[in-house]
Design a protein around this motif. Structure first.
Motif, mmCIF file in Angstrom:
data_model
loop_
_atom_site.group_PDB
_atom_site.id
_atom_site.type_symbol
_atom_site.label_atom_id
_atom_site.label_comp_id
_atom_site.label_asym_id
_atom_site.label_seq_id
_atom_site.Cartn_x
_atom_site.Cartn_y
_atom_site.Cartn_z
ATOM 1 N N THR A 42 -1.668 -4.180 4.439
ATOM 2 C CA THR A 42 -0.393 -4.039 5.140
ATOM 3 C C THR A 42 -0.207 -5.138 6.179
ATOM 4 N N THR A 43 -1.248 -5.406 6.950
ATOM 5 C CA THR A 43 -1.116 -6.413 8.012
ATOM 6 C C THR A 43 -1.099 -7.834 7.458
ATOM 7 N N PRO A 53 4.100 -6.194 10.830
ATOM 8 C CA PRO A 53 4.381 -4.754 10.833
ATOM 9 C C PRO A 53 3.881 -4.096 12.109
ATOM 10 N N GLU A 57 4.254 2.335 12.908
ATOM 11 C CA GLU A 57 5.179 2.745 11.849
ATOM 12 C C GLU A 57 4.444 2.952 10.530
ATOM 13 N N THR A 58 3.314 2.295 10.366
ATOM 14 C CA THR A 58 2.533 2.387 9.142
ATOM 15 C C THR A 58 1.504 3.513 9.210
ATOM 16 N N LEU A 62 0.347 6.250 6.096
ATOM 17 C CA LEU A 62 -1.021 6.101 5.595
ATOM 18 C C LEU A 62 -1.822 7.376 5.829
#
Length: 113
Positions: A42-43, A53, A57-58, A62
C-alpha cells in the motif's frame, strides 16, 4: 529495526492465539508476512504513483480484512480497530499498575529501615 518490528508482530500474533483471539492453527510468520506485505504494498504503490496514502485511512479496511477474512457470509468485524487499540492500552496500563503494586512491599520494607 525492521527485524525487531517483525518479531514484535509475531509476538502479538502469538499472544492473540494464546488468548483465543486468533485461531491456533494459523501460521504466525505467514500471517505476519501477509500483514506487513499489505502495508508495504500500500505504501510503496502510493509512493510510486505520487499519492502518499494516509495509513489511518488504510488501517481500518486492512484490519477488517484480516479479522473478518474474505468470506462472503458472516464476515463482520466484531471488534472495531479503535476499540481493540483502547483495550490493549488499558490492558498494558493495568499490567504496569499491577507490576508496581507487586513491588510495593519491597519499597515499604526499605522505608522502614
Amino acid at each position: 529495526m525492521i527485524r525487531e518490528f517483525a518479531k514484535l508482530v509475531v509476538q502479538i500474533i502469538e499472544e492473540g492465539k494464546r488468548e483465543g483471539l486468533i485461531r491456533a492453527n494459523i501460521d504466525s510468520r505467514l500471517l505476519r508476512d501477509a500483514i506487513l506485505g499489505a502495508i508495504e504494498h500500500t505504501t510503496i504503490r502510493g509512493s510510486i504513483l505520487g499519492r502518499h496514502p494516509k495509513l489511518t485511512e488504510t488501517a481500518n479496511p486492512l484490519y477488517d480484512f484480516f479479522i473478518s477474512g474474505i468470506q462472503s457470509h458472516g464476515g463482520t468485524v466484531v471488534l472495531p480497530l479503535q476499540e481493540f487499540l483502547r483495550m490493549k492500552e488499558s490492558q498494558r496500563e493495568k499490567t504496569q499498575s499491577q507490576q508496581r503494586s507487586d513491588l510495593d512491599p519491597f519499597f515499604k520494607k526499605g522505608e522502614e529501615k
